[in-house]
Design an enzyme around this catalytic site. Structure first.
Site, PDB file in Angstrom:
ATOM      1  N   VAL A  86       0.834  -1.201   0.000  1.00  0.00           N
ATOM      2  CA  VAL A  86       0.000   0.000   0.000  1.00  0.00           C
ATOM      3  C   VAL A  86       0.870   1.253   0.000  1.00  0.00           C
ATOM      4  O   VAL A  86       1.979   1.269   0.542  1.00  0.00           O
ATOM      5  CB  VAL A  86      -0.950   0.009   1.215  1.00  0.00           C
ATOM      6  CG1 VAL A  86      -1.927  -1.157   1.139  1.00  0.00           C
ATOM      7  CG2 VAL A  86      -0.174  -0.027   2.522  1.00  0.00           C
ATOM      8  N   ALA A 126       0.625  -6.169   7.825  1.00  0.00           N
ATOM      9  CA  ALA A 126       1.989  -5.677   7.627  1.00  0.00           C
ATOM     10  C   ALA A 126       1.910  -4.297   6.983  1.00  0.00           C
ATOM     11  O   ALA A 126       1.265  -4.128   5.940  1.00  0.00           O
ATOM     12  CB  ALA A 126       2.782  -6.638   6.752  1.00  0.00           C
ATOM     13  N   VAL A 128       3.911  -2.544   5.258  1.00  0.00           N
ATOM     14  CA  VAL A 128       4.450  -2.390   3.907  1.00  0.00           C
ATOM     15  C   VAL A 128       3.786  -3.349   2.919  1.00  0.00           C
ATOM     16  O   VAL A 128       4.189  -3.412   1.755  1.00  0.00           O
ATOM     17  CB  VAL A 128       5.974  -2.614   3.883  1.00  0.00           C
ATOM     18  CG1 VAL A 128       6.683  -1.561   4.706  1.00  0.00           C
ATOM     19  CG2 VAL A 128       6.333  -4.020   4.360  1.00  0.00           C
ATOM     20  N   GLU A 129       2.781  -4.078   3.366  1.00  0.00           N
ATOM     21  CA  GLU A 129       2.070  -4.986   2.466  1.00  0.00           C
ATOM     22  C   GLU A 129       0.622  -4.527   2.301  1.00  0.00           C
ATOM     23  O   GLU A 129       0.354  -3.590   1.562  1.00  0.00           O
ATOM     24  CB  GLU A 129       2.177  -6.426   2.984  1.00  0.00           C
ATOM     25  CG  GLU A 129       3.625  -6.925   2.955  1.00  0.00           C
ATOM     26  CD  GLU A 129       3.775  -8.362   3.385  1.00  0.00           C
ATOM     27  OE1 GLU A 129       3.249  -9.257   2.688  1.00  0.00           O
ATOM     28  OE2 GLU A 129       4.410  -8.610   4.435  1.00  0.00           O
ATOM     29  N   MET A 130      -0.327  -5.099   3.028  1.00  0.00           N
ATOM     30  CA  MET A 130      -1.726  -4.718   2.851  1.00  0.00           C
ATOM     31  C   MET A 130      -2.157  -3.633   3.836  1.00  0.00           C
ATOM     32  O   MET A 130      -3.192  -3.003   3.645  1.00  0.00           O
ATOM     33  CB  MET A 130      -2.610  -5.959   2.942  1.00  0.00           C
ATOM     34  CG  MET A 130      -2.261  -6.984   1.863  1.00  0.00           C
ATOM     35  SD  MET A 130      -3.149  -8.555   1.954  1.00  0.00           S
ATOM     36  CE  MET A 130      -4.718  -8.093   1.230  1.00  0.00           C
TER      37      MET A 130
END
Length: 348
Positions: A86, A126, A128-130
């Site tokens: 994201v 996370a 830096v992920e979702m």
């Protein structure tokens, strides 16, 4: 009376040599299983898991799904050194392929998740992920979509069926269908000695003789055998004197120690699956190695303290081309929607 003529002796010797070679191959490699589903993996739970896998609305910005970093239309990864989540944020490790991920005794590079369901929980929250703050926000998104609620009820039973555990159970059921059997190596192991080219056979022999199979053995060539639930990790890099260590920054990531905080786990990593490896560049845990040929040079030097010729590298790459299996057809699912209202803005 049996008379052993010179011709008969030569044939017998050749037969014994062939049998010995087959035994060596069989000891290191095995055909990939053609199914990995459980008895509880009904068509309904698999279909639900597939929708959740492809649904970007389960991320904070509504832009990132599981498939964003594990693209099933390609090698099961995203082709980046490290994945973008994201708001354009990136992590520190390369996305492992989700194809054949079921054939592992742990998940993530550092093995911090014991199975597919536990792994699926991590990316939701996370940053830096979702990027969701907590799993309750993921559950809330799903609960705002009536067709999802009905589907959860149908799969898991009426009443409070929309939970994060049920969601990742469904995703794991879908991921267990993501296997790629019937690669040329599988046909070779089944007795079709024409399934591999001469270069691939030479590469397979070199793969074994140089010591690659110390870590890369079994059906998925990742050190896993059917029924093996014990997670195994390998030191990487071993040879710190290799010039590749500095060139590709291979030793700054402390591996499993970052998850366990145990010094004994420093620079320990899970052995990655080599099935379909030609489709998942770039390579290494940090994605710093762009080509498979270079990855072979790196591994020979850092793990085996060996320099390979260009012909040997070419043969190794040819062998790894024999690991590309048959991909099941994947059709994009129709995701349930909520008429006239967005669910994404509610948790921004």
């Amino acid at each position: 009376m049996i008379v052993n003529t010179p011709t008969m002796l030569v044939r017998t010797l050749c037969s014994l040599i062939a049998m010995a070679a087959t035994t060596v191959v069989a000891a290191d490699f095995a055909a990939l299983p053609k199914t990995a589903t459980l008895e509880t993996d009904s068509p309904q739970i698999i279909a639900l898991g597939k929708k959740l896998f492809f649904d970007p609305r389960l991320s904070a910005t509504g832009t990132v799904s599981c498939n964003s970093c594990h693209n099933l239309m390609e090698g099961g990864d995203d082709g980046r050194a490290t994945s973008m989540g994201v708001d354009g944020l990136t992590g520190g490790r390369n996305s492992p392929t989700v194809w054949n991920a079921v054939f592992q005794s742990s998940q993530f590079w550092d093995g911090r998740a014991k199975d597919l369901a536990e792994q699926a929980k991590g990316p939701f929250v996370a940053d830096v992920e979702m990027g969701m703050g907590v799993h309750d926000q993921v559950v809330g998104r799903i609960q705002q979509i009536p067709d999802y609620v009905r589907e959860f009820d149908n799969v898991f039973g009426q009443g409070n069926a929309v939970t994060i555990d049920n969601a990742v159970t469904a995703i794991a059921a879908f991921e267990r269908t993501l296997i790629t059997p019937n690669a040329p190596l599988d046909h070779y192991l089944a007795g079709d000695k024409n399934a591999l080219t001469d270069a691939q056979v030479r590469g397979m022999d070199l793969f074994q003789s140089t010591g690659c199979t110390e870590c890369h053995f079994g059906p998925a060539l990742n050190g896993w055998d059917p029924g093996d639930d014990e997670a195994v990790f390998v030191e990487f890099p071993r040879n710190l004197d290799s010039s590749f260590v500095r060139k590709y920054d291979l030793d700054s990531d402390r591996g499993r120690a970052e998850a366990t905080q145990q010094e004994s786990d420093a620079h320990q990593f899970k052995t990655p699956v080599l099935r379909n490896i030609t489709l998942t560049a770039p390579y290494m845990h940090n994605g710093n190695v762009a080509s498979l040929a270079e990855a072979c040079r790196v591994m020979a030097s850092t793990q085996l303290d060996t320099d390979l010729s260009e012909d040997e590298i070419s043969d190794l790459v040819a062998f790894m081309e024999s690991l590309v299996g048959e991909f099941p057809p994947i059709t994009l699912p129709r995701l349930p929607s909520r008429s006239g209202t967005s669910v994404v803005v509610e948790f921004k």
